[in-house]
Design an enzyme around this catalytic site. Sequence first.
Site, PDB file in Angstrom:
ATOM      1  N   CYS A   1     -22.699  23.495  32.985  1.00 39.03           N
ATOM      2  CA  CYS A   1     -22.466  22.948  31.641  1.00 39.03           C
ATOM      3  C   CYS A   1     -21.007  22.499  31.488  1.00 39.03           C
ATOM      4  CB  CYS A   1     -22.894  23.968  30.591  1.00 39.03           C
ATOM      5  SG  CYS A   1     -23.115  23.228  28.974  1.00 39.03           S
ATOM      6  N   TYR A   2     -20.190  23.205  30.693  1.00 36.99           N
ATOM      7  CA  TYR A   2     -18.782  22.798  30.591  1.00 36.99           C
ATOM      8  C   TYR A   2     -18.136  22.790  31.977  1.00 36.99           C
ATOM      9  CZ  TYR A   2     -13.908  22.555  29.080  1.00 36.99           C
ATOM     10  OH  TYR A   2     -12.607  22.162  28.906  1.00 36.99           O
TER      11      TYR A   2
ATOM     12  N   LYS B   1     -28.860  47.268  30.631  1.00 37.04           N
ATOM     13  CA  LYS B   1     -29.466  48.604  30.615  1.00 37.04           C
ATOM     14  C   LYS B   1     -30.131  48.995  31.934  1.00 37.04           C
ATOM     15  CE  LYS B   1     -30.077  51.900  27.600  1.00 37.04           C
ATOM     16  NZ  LYS B   1     -29.033  52.204  26.595  1.00 37.04           N
TER      17      LYS B   1
ATOM     18  N   GLY C   1     -18.951  26.489  28.216  1.00 34.05           N
ATOM     19  CA  GLY C   1     -17.954  26.783  27.184  1.00 34.05           C
ATOM     20  C   GLY C   1     -18.155  25.833  26.028  1.00 34.05           C
TER      21      GLY C   1
ATOM     22  N   HIS D   1     -28.533  25.411  32.161  1.00 36.30           N
ATOM     23  CA  HIS D   1     -28.073  26.782  32.455  1.00 36.30           C
ATOM     24  C   HIS D   1     -29.061  27.495  33.385  1.00 36.30           C
ATOM     25  CE1 HIS D   1     -24.715  27.014  29.603  1.00 36.30           C
ATOM     26  NE2 HIS D   1     -25.406  26.129  28.919  1.00 36.30           N
TER      27      HIS D   1
ATOM     28  N   SER E   1     -22.696  60.961  24.154  1.00 41.11           N
ATOM     29  CA  SER E   1     -23.763  61.174  23.171  1.00 41.11           C
ATOM     30  C   SER E   1     -24.979  61.817  23.826  1.00 41.11           C
ATOM     31  CB  SER E   1     -24.179  59.835  22.572  1.00 41.11           C
ATOM     32  OG  SER E   1     -24.830  59.054  23.568  1.00 41.11           O
ATOM     33  N   GLY E   2     -24.992  61.833  25.176  1.00 45.09           N
ATOM     34  CA  GLY E   2     -26.177  62.350  25.858  1.00 45.09           C
ATOM     35  C   GLY E   2     -27.181  61.255  26.129  1.00 45.09           C
ATOM     36  N   GLY E   3     -26.910  60.052  25.617  1.00 44.09           N
ATOM     37  CA  GLY E   3     -27.775  58.913  25.916  1.00 44.09           C
ATOM     38  C   GLY E   3     -27.514  58.432  27.341  1.00 44.09           C
ATOM     39  N   VAL E   4     -28.326  57.462  27.786  1.00 46.80           N
ATOM     40  CA  VAL E   4     -28.220  56.997  29.165  1.00 46.80           C
ATOM     41  C   VAL E   4     -26.811  56.482  29.467  1.00 46.80           C
ATOM     42  CG1 VAL E   4     -29.147  55.381  30.859  1.00 46.80           C
ATOM     43  CG2 VAL E   4     -30.630  56.279  29.063  1.00 46.80           C
ATOM     44  N   ASP E   5     -26.300  55.621  28.590  1.00 48.32           N
ATOM     45  CA  ASP E   5     -25.046  54.922  28.899  1.00 48.32           C
ATOM     46  C   ASP E   5     -23.874  55.899  29.020  1.00 48.32           C
ATOM     47  OD1 ASP E   5     -26.742  52.831  28.478  1.00 48.32           O
ATOM     48  OD2 ASP E   5     -25.936  52.292  26.521  1.00 48.32           O
ATOM     49  N   SER E   6     -23.714  56.763  28.020  1.00 54.15           N
ATOM     50  CA  SER E   6     -22.548  57.640  28.084  1.00 54.15           C
ATOM     51  C   SER E   6     -22.720  58.703  29.173  1.00 54.15           C
ATOM     52  CB  SER E   6     -22.243  58.273  26.727  1.00 54.15           C
ATOM     53  OG  SER E   6     -23.308  59.059  26.288  1.00 54.15           O
ATOM     54  N   SER E   7     -23.964  59.077  29.483  1.00 58.59           N
ATOM     55  CA  SER E   7     -24.176  60.055  30.555  1.00 58.59           C
ATOM     56  C   SER E   7     -23.805  59.459  31.909  1.00 58.59           C
ATOM     57  CB  SER E   7     -25.639  60.502  30.606  1.00 58.59           C
ATOM     58  OG  SER E   7     -26.009  61.052  29.373  1.00 58.59           O
TER      59      SER E   7
ATOM     60  N   GLU F   1     -28.736  30.340  34.631  1.00 58.30           N
ATOM     61  CA  GLU F   1     -28.623  31.795  34.511  1.00 58.30           C
ATOM     62  C   GLU F   1     -29.548  32.416  33.468  1.00 58.30           C
ATOM     63  OE1 GLU F   1     -26.571  29.523  33.511  1.00 58.30           O
ATOM     64  OE2 GLU F   1     -25.323  30.084  31.827  1.00 58.30           O
TER      65      GLU F   1
END
Length: 511
Positions: free
Chosen positions: A81-82, A369, A54, A168, A222-228, A170
């Site tokens: 870290c923090y 993704k 943080g 970090h 939208s037909g894209g990967v995410d919204s599908s 990660e």
Amino acid sequence: MNQLVLVLDFGGQYKELIARRVRECRVASEIKPGRTALSEIKKLAPIGIILTGGPDSVYRDGAPRAERGLFELGIPILGICYGMQLLTYTLGGEVSPCTTSEYGRTKLSADASSPLFKGLEPSQIGLMSHTDQVTRLPAGFTATASTQNCAVAAMADEKRKLYATQFHPEVENTPNGTAMIRNFLYNVCNAAGDYDISGYRARMVAEIRAQVGDDHVLLGLSGGVDSSVCAALLAEAIPGKLHCIFVDHGLMRLNEGDEVEAAFRHRRLHFIRVNAEKRFLKKLQGVSDPERKRKIIGEEFVRVFEDEAIKLKHEHGDIKYLAQGTIYPDVVESGANASATIKSHHNVGGLPEDMSFSGLVEPLRGLFKDEVRALGRELKLPRALTERQPFPGPGLAVRIMGAVTKKKADTLRAADAIFREEMGRGRVKADQYFAVLTDTRSVGVMGDFRTYGNTIALRAVTTTDFMTCEYVPIPHRVLGRASSRIVNEVRGVSRVVYDITGKPPATIEWE
Ligand code: XMP
């Protein structure tokens, strides 16, 4: 129910990355605010807790704090870290400003006998980014790593299972960071490794149901990967209560509107196509600033959704929820978490404040993704959908430099279709590729005549998370064929160039 690791957020930029690393190690993770009550933490019964970094200093008034009781629950803790400084401060150690701040990849000397560094060489690289550091260990702790300027780059109290790193683990810049997190999970928390993407699916289905209850939800598809993937997940969680709106804003690729419609028309969800080309182009008329274009499109999407919600009202009552396939990189780059705004992704930075929906449903907001694609495969979406290259919500508007017109969109659509066809014919591997209509005109010669036409730029990149990318070394024969076809077949184009920039310093889209 899966075992759970709780990530307590103290304002760190990388909290989602921590959660992702934990998932990669096959352990479920959940992010909660740093101030979450101990009683709630006990109820969740995590097998381990990770405290994020943080921007604050522990000794500043008003800085986020932790209760001493957190460290007395008997649950293993890793402070980063923090999180390390907070652990030190709370348990009676000392944190002071660094005499030399450290930023970037730094050489570490680690104690390989510490469970966190088990199986690793003593010499490691860690990403450091700090202006404070631990100057006196709390009772019971020993230092387990150091750098040239930081005597306590990691520390541990093995008896109480409390661990901390100033660097970090990660991020990719700590090459063995995932191994360290895996060590924490398996050597300290005794994880069983019982989590996979189907666990995420079950968790999300339950969360969506808890959030929306009996209400209906309108999804921007939208037909894209995410919204599908989002549509498939919602269709499973709230069957019969999902209305998917596909807005054709006139800035889709060639034939894309019909392809999306064909992919969804026969699925078990309510699919509505809205042809809104005129409406979008009118709003965009004369606008050339990239951020303004994005905001206008983001707002207009919501206006269309609101109009559709009104039409659905007589049958289903007020539609309170708008669902979107927002994923984590959209959130970061739009400037959430106090990071800088790189570009306002239409579904995050572009949402109007006065929209009629009272709640947002964004079940993919914590995913990257590649995880979204895995979830899509888990939901049995066809590969043609899950492996599709991403297409930005604002569509060709961010690939047409300057003001958008229908003529320019048609020119770009034609050039883009040729490029995609030639990439397919040449079997070139790329994660995303497209054409851009630049605002540069140049002199050419065709037949015996002078031309003064547009310049098309081609872009093709490889990436896993779309947060960084490299350009693809497309074979010259493919580039040559695409170039000659574009200048011959697309009116008004007299020059083709290839973009060979990575991200950073460029971004994938030109705007
Ligand atoms: P940039 O250009 O930021 O793009 O390097 C990273 C990835 O995100 C896509 N992108 C968007 N996707 N809405 C989206 O849904 C947007 O506003 C948007 N802007 C960029 C881009 O195509 C690339 O895959």
